[in-house]
Design a protein around this motif. Structure first.
Motif, PDB file in Angstrom:
ATOM      1  N   LEU A   1      34.885  40.866  47.680  1.00  0.00           N
ATOM      2  CA  LEU A   1      35.935  40.209  48.135  1.00  0.00           C
ATOM      3  C   LEU A   1      36.539  39.017  47.160  1.00  0.00           C
ATOM      4  O   LEU A   1      37.717  39.046  47.011  1.00  0.00           O
TER       5      LEU A   1
ATOM      6  N   ARG B   1      38.482  40.892  44.582  1.00  0.00           N
ATOM      7  CA  ARG B   1      39.866  41.506  45.075  1.00  0.00           C
ATOM      8  C   ARG B   1      40.766  40.307  45.138  1.00  0.00           C
ATOM      9  O   ARG B   1      42.013  40.213  44.880  1.00  0.00           O
ATOM     10  N   ASP B   2      40.433  39.199  45.919  1.00  0.00           N
ATOM     11  CA  ASP B   2      41.400  38.042  46.197  1.00  0.00           C
ATOM     12  C   ASP B   2      41.505  36.944  45.113  1.00  0.00           C
ATOM     13  O   ASP B   2      42.780  36.576  45.017  1.00  0.00           O
TER      14      ASP B   2
ATOM     15  N   VAL C   1      37.916  32.101  51.664  1.00  0.00           N
ATOM     16  CA  VAL C   1      37.092  33.341  51.450  1.00  0.00           C
ATOM     17  C   VAL C   1      36.181  33.480  52.704  1.00  0.00           C
ATOM     18  O   VAL C   1      35.064  32.638  52.718  1.00  0.00           O
TER      19      VAL C   1
END
Length: 376
Positions: free
Chosen positions: A338, A341-342, A353
């Motif tokens: 995550l 990706r972010d 997050v």
């Protein structure tokens, strides 16, 4: 040493009054999940530093008079592997626990190689627990003396184990890590259940076509009914691997059923007609009634995100080794993916997050952002 077993709610109420002023309680429970269709708490164990008491809900001892003590954050409750116990206490008695200290979570954060209760007690105190009754039928009454002794031992040693682990957590600067993990655990609950097809929850069913999924669904629905009728866990009726084999091969006759090598003869003799009937129902389902396995779209390849993920994993490997902690405890793969990706650009942005804990962000935030911004 004799261990008292409370069998009335009045006795539990008296115990709750006696425990007023106790700063710490060690708690455990025993359930019958390996033996009943609907599991239930069969025994509750409580230990102060001086004594151990067992509470028998099956005999009529309702533990809800302890609700005030359990919900009081000023009274520490020590569990080992609290997750299942907390869910069970709320499901059966609506008991909520505050002031949790989980010695298994502590062991993980301390980097213990083995985190089972028997392992950590043996390592630190030379105590060996008799684990013969881990899978016993705790609904059995009267309880044999050996099972009573087993239940009592599970909480007797938790006080000194918690004291040892808390001191080490404090020494390593990880006490706030544990506190956050404990607070998150206090809110766990069993899910209300999914009304969707059972076959979509079965591991290994993904490769089946829709007709095979329909057959599998009928087999699983039959198994649920049979398990409830016999008051047994579904896995004790027919195992998942057998039902998957039947769904794949869809035998239509007794002869074809006998050729299914995964199906033992004793189960074929007992359930053969029922299995063939369930298969037939699945084969007769209309196309529109067949289950459909949900397909997640394959994400497009992102070389930059892949480079960030590789940098994060490299950082985690080195950091975990330095801290002598399991990499997955430090930060799990899903979170790393995550983050990659972010690609949050600042420590402040890490607060958005999902799943990243405050202790991870405070302790490692700058390093995580550094990896993301300079993944080479």
């Amino acid at each position: 040493m004799s261990v008292p077993i409370l069998t009335t709610t009045a006795a539990v109420s008296a115990l709750a009054a006696e425990l007023q002023g106790e700063p710490v309680l060690a708690v455990d429970l025993e359930a019958d999940s390996m033996h009943r269709y609907r599991e239930r708490v069969c025994l509750l164990q409580l230990s102060t530093p001086d004594r151990t008491v067992l509470i028998d809900p099956l005999a009529g001892a309702d533990p809800t008079p302890l609700a005030g003590l359990f919900a009081d954050p000023a009274v520490r409750k020590i569990f080992h592997a609290a997750d299942y116990d907390l869910r069970s206490l709320f499901r059966d008695f609506r008991l909520e626990v505050r002031g949790l200290f989980d010695t298994m979570v502590s062991a993980q954060l301390l980097g213990e190689e083995k985190i089972g209760l028997n392992d950590v007690l043996g390592k630190h105190f030379g105590v060996t627990l008799d684990k013969r009754f881990q899978r016993a039928d705790w609904a059995l009454r009267p309880l044999p003396a050996e099972m009573v002794a087993y239940a009592a031992e599970d909480t007797r040693h938790l006080h000194r184990l918690a004291a040892l682990f808390e001191a080490r957590l404090t020494e390593l600067g990880r006490r706030d890590w544990a506190a956050e993990e404990f607070a998150l655990l206090e809110g766990v609950r069993f899910s209300a259940g999914d009304d969707g097809p059972l076959c979509l929850r079965l591991k290994g069913a993904g490769p089946l076509d829709r007709r095979q999924l329909g057959v599998l669904e009928e087999l699983l629905q039959w198994r649920e009914r049979e398990a409830e009728r016999r008051d047994r866990p579904p896995f004790q009726i027919v195992g998942n691997a057998i039902l998957l084999a039947l769904a794949k091969q869809t035998p239509r006759t007794a002869v074809a059923l006998a050729a299914i090598t995964e199906l033992p003869e004793r189960l074929r003799d007992r359930y053969g007609r029922d299995l063939l009937a369930a298969i037939a129902r699945g084969l007769e389902l209309s196309d529109s009634a067949l289950p459909r396995w949900p397909k997640s779209p394959r994400p497009e390849r992102d070389p930059a995100a892949e480079a960030r993920l590789a940098a994060l994993k490299s950082w985690r490997r080195e950091k975990a080794a330095k801290l002598a902690i399991d990499p997955g405890v430090l930060i799990n793969n899903a979170l790393l993916e995550l983050l990659a990706r972010d690609n949050p650009a600042t420590v402040a942005a890490l607060a958005a997050v999902a799943g990243l804990k405050n202790w991870q962000r405070r302790t490692f935030g700058a390093e995580l952002v550094g990896c993301l911004q300079s993944p080479a």
